[in-house]
Design an enzyme around this catalytic site. Structure first.
Site, mmCIF file in Angstrom:
data_model
loop_
_atom_site.group_PDB
_atom_site.id
_atom_site.type_symbol
_atom_site.label_atom_id
_atom_site.label_comp_id
_atom_site.label_asym_id
_atom_site.label_seq_id
_atom_site.Cartn_x
_atom_site.Cartn_y
_atom_site.Cartn_z
ATOM 1 N N SER A 42 1.679 -41.937 18.110
ATOM 2 C CA SER A 42 0.673 -42.956 17.821
ATOM 3 C C SER A 42 -0.467 -42.382 16.989
ATOM 4 O O SER A 42 -0.268 -41.928 15.881
ATOM 5 C CB SER A 42 0.167 -43.572 19.127
ATOM 6 N N ASP A 56 -3.175 -48.927 14.304
ATOM 7 C CA ASP A 56 -3.058 -47.550 14.784
ATOM 8 C C ASP A 56 -1.815 -46.911 14.185
ATOM 9 O O ASP A 56 -1.110 -47.522 13.370
ATOM 10 C CB ASP A 56 -3.057 -47.497 16.310
ATOM 11 N N ASP A 112 1.253 -46.056 15.143
ATOM 12 C CA ASP A 112 2.618 -46.567 15.286
ATOM 13 C C ASP A 112 2.693 -48.086 15.199
ATOM 14 O O ASP A 112 3.747 -48.674 15.462
ATOM 15 C CB ASP A 112 3.254 -46.070 16.587
ATOM 16 N N ASP A 160 1.451 -50.667 16.880
ATOM 17 C CA ASP A 160 1.501 -51.625 17.991
ATOM 18 C C ASP A 160 0.113 -52.066 18.447
ATOM 19 O O ASP A 160 -0.022 -52.769 19.450
ATOM 20 C CB ASP A 160 2.305 -51.059 19.170
#
Length: 524
Positions: free
Chosen positions: A97, A238, A240, A242
């Site tokens: 992330s 962010d 990744d 999500d």
């Protein structure tokens, strides 16, 4: 193999000392052993180690007779969609992330996007440890590729009514993470939305700023762009993809807990009495919505696995965290980085309001400190912090549902250790601005005996604190409000010693460390 990589809701560690292909193979073997079924799906982000880790999972799947297909480089919410809509038995996302480039991680799900039991995974990993240390983890074949891009965009747009969207000019900052990958394809189907892109090129070095938009300083460039382009709002993803965070038309950062309240109202207006999942960091705004629309609040520990499990079990229509993870029943109870901005577009169009107008309905009723991050001194414990906070404030009530929660008639506090970083996070809410400032000041006085204050920043390891003096000095200049406040002197002394004084001008302070001439920059 060390097992400190097992966190509350994922596997995460530094590469290659904690996470490498051997460890990834061992995690994969344990995962496939405890997860029923034979058909699995995997995706990964842009980090250099992510593809090798995916190939280690492919080797484990091959060795154990499992079928594994790959989405390739993708976002976490696309992995959730593939897992939930295509009836796979489990899904794996290789990503750390927002963590720095030398980190990586593994998110592991079962059928229906239900989280796996991390304690069970850890136990099986430990049992298998000696058996896998000498195994060849090299995967010589090709992982079968799948592409669900069109299915995903069609699905996500079916959850909203684009005919209600107003004409908007939007600045979107992907932070050099994966978030822009599928967002761009969605925006291309929305002719009423003019998009100006920022940092859409995936780059694990994160050359412009950390891909963690919950830290307000990471949205400064976005805010400036919103103002200079006279845009209607800004969106930041962010690493990744999500999570997304919003900036209003005035360039003001919008706290995720306020977006949570706006979304809860949206769903409860359509389904009065529905269940809404939340965590303990900020609850005042949401609680006001739940009371107005007879919503049922479902408290949860912070973390995506806790929320998914709770929402599956209780049938919640929506859930959200102060970290900007928003979970939707319609997205398999998983978090999404795209549906939130589509819902904001619909709400703006339906209510014919600016984003700031929606936000101000809560912002000036319920005051929040934002997340205050502290890294503990090596000889202090979280339990000692909890005791000191409780003893210092004499609260009306004290509970420990997820860290420490202390309540008063007109303010509250939640302190909890981070699940992904070595620090204590404190959130304070109050019913007046004066009470908030008073409470923040007192918390800093208490925490000065236990920890170093990091502002809205975060560190991935305690070693990161031992950065060059120049870097620490520049960090202070970026936080002058904190540095020159007499209440906050103790953490500064912890960093720099008694040689620093709050009335020292920056030039004099710099000269103490051998910097005879310093060129000062303005940090906005």
């Amino acid at each position: 193999m060390e097992d400190t990589i097992f966190r509350a809701y994922d596997v995460r560690g530094t590469v290659p000392d904690q996470l490498n292909t051997q460890v990834a193979y061992a995690v994969a073997k344990a995962y496939f052993e405890i997860t029923p079924g034979s058909n699995f799906i995997i995706g990964y982000d842009m980090r250099e180690s992510s593809l090798p880790f995916a190939r280690a999972f492919a080797k484990a799947a091959q060795d154990m007779g499992r079928s594994l297909v790959s989405l390739g480089r993708t976002t976490t919410d696309m992995l959730y969609f593939g897992l939930g809509s295509k009836n796979f038995d489990g899904g794996i996302m290789i990503t750390a992330s927002h963590n720095p480039k030398h980190w990586n991680g593994i998110k592991l799900m079962g059928k229906g996007v239900v989280p796996i039991d991390m304690n069970q995974l850890r136990a099986r990993y430990q049992e298998n440890d000696l058996q896998v240390q000498e195994v060849d983890t090299e995967f010589s074949g090709e992982i079968q590729a799948v592409n669900y891009d069109k299915d995903f965009t069609d699905f996500i747009l079916s959850l909203v009514d684009p005919t209600t969207f107003p004409a908007l000019k939007v600045i979107v900052d992907a932070g050099n993470g994966m978030g822009g990958l599928h967002a761009r394809k969605v925006f291309q189907l929305l002719p009423m939305i003019e998009v100006i892109e920022m940092y859409f090129e995936p780059n694990a070095n994160f050359p412009h700023h950390q891909a963690n938009p919950v830290v307000p300083s990471n949205t400064k460039e976005l805010s400036q762009k919103v103002i200079s382009e006279n845009a209607d709002l800004g969106i930041a993803f962010d690493g990744d993809g999500d999570r997304c965070v919003f900036v209003d038309e005035n360039g003001n950062y919008v706290s995720p807990h306020i977006i949570l309240a706006i979304f809860a109202r949206f769903f409860l207006q359509r389904s009065p009495g529905a269940k809404i999942a939340y965590e303990y960091r900020n609850i005042y705004a949401l609680d006001s919505v739940l009371k107005e629309y007879q919503g049922v609040g479902l408290p949860s520990k912070a973390g995506h696995s806790f929320f998914k499990e709770l929402m599956h079990r209780e049938g919640a229509i929506f859930g959200g965290e102060s970290s900007a993870h928003y979970y939707f029943q319609d997205t398999f109870n998983a978090d999404s980085g795209i549906l939130p901005f589509l819902l904001i577009f619909q709400i703006l169009g339906s209510e014919k309001k600016k984003l700031s107008e929606l936000v101000n309905e809560f912002k000036y009723k319920f005051y929040s400190s934002g997340e205050l991050n502290f890294i503990l001194q090596s000889n202090k414990t979280v339990e000692e912090v909890y005791q000191a906070l409780t003893d210092s404030f004499h609260p009306k009530s004290t509970t420990m549902p997820d860290g420490l929660v202390i309540e008063f008639d007109n303010w509250r506090l939640n302190a909890r250790p981070s699940n992904t970083e070595p620090m204590v996070r404190i959130n304070i809410e109050a019913l007046s601005e004066n009470q908030l400032e008073e409470s923040i000041t007192k918390v800093h006085e208490v925490m000065g005996d236990f920890a170093i204050y990091l502002g809205d920043s975060s560190y991935s390891t305690q070693e990161d604190l031992h950065s060059p003096l120049k870097d620490r000095y520049l960090k202070l200049l970026q936080n002058l409000w904190y540095t020159w406040n007499p209440h906050y002197i103790l953490p500064i002394i912890d960093l720099y010693g008694d040689g620093w004084r709050k009335n020292s001008p920056p030039g004099e302070f710099a000269s103490q460390y051998g910097k005879k001439k310093t060129r000062f920059h303005t940090y906005r």
